[in-house]
Design a protein around this motif. Structure first.
Motif, mmCIF file in Angstrom:
data_model
loop_
_atom_site.group_PDB
_atom_site.id
_atom_site.type_symbol
_atom_site.label_atom_id
_atom_site.label_comp_id
_atom_site.label_asym_id
_atom_site.label_seq_id
_atom_site.Cartn_x
_atom_site.Cartn_y
_atom_site.Cartn_z
ATOM 1 N N ALA A 29 0.833 -1.203 0.000
ATOM 2 C CA ALA A 29 0.000 0.000 0.000
ATOM 3 C C ALA A 29 0.870 1.256 0.000
ATOM 4 N N ARG A 30 1.990 1.208 0.680
ATOM 5 C CA ARG A 30 2.867 2.373 0.781
ATOM 6 C C ARG A 30 3.744 2.537 -0.450
ATOM 7 N N THR A 31 4.193 1.436 -1.039
ATOM 8 C CA THR A 31 5.213 1.515 -2.091
ATOM 9 C C THR A 31 4.730 1.131 -3.474
ATOM 10 N N GLY A 32 3.603 0.459 -3.558
ATOM 11 C CA GLY A 32 3.224 -0.148 -4.830
ATOM 12 C C GLY A 32 4.037 -1.415 -5.007
ATOM 13 N N LYS A 33 3.645 -2.249 -5.929
ATOM 14 C CA LYS A 33 4.312 -3.539 -6.104
ATOM 15 C C LYS A 33 5.772 -3.393 -6.518
#
Length: 90
Positions: A29-33
């Motif tokens: 959620a914070r970094t993206g995949k």
């Protein structure tokens, strides 16, 4: 034998780690995949720096004794620009 690389240096290679599902979800959620690896790399580097700093502090305290907390608070007040705090300690 090759010289070991310092943290943040050398070739990148995949490793496997086990994380809790909730941790993985929060990380995604914070970094993206695609940003997970860079984020985890930065976290590990920061923790290694903190570990080394803690070791330096422990070595200094073993040699010179514990830190004077009044002096630390005085320096913090000066750095914050809290002239009242620095004048009281002077």
């Amino acid at each position: 034998m090759a010289t070991p690389s310092a943290p943040g240096e050398g070739p990148v290679r995949p490793v496997s780690v086990s994380l809790h599902e909730g941790t993985i979800a929060a990380l995604k959620a914070r970094t993206g995949k695609r940003g997970m690896s860079a984020y985890v790399e930065a976290l590990i580097q920061r923790q290694l720096e903190r570990d080394l700093l803690r070791e330096l502090i422990e070595d200094a305290e073993a040699e010179h004794g514990p830190v004077d907390q009044v002096a630390v608070e005085t320096k913090r007040a000066i750095l914050r620009g809290d002239m009242a705090g620095s004048a009281d300690a002077a």
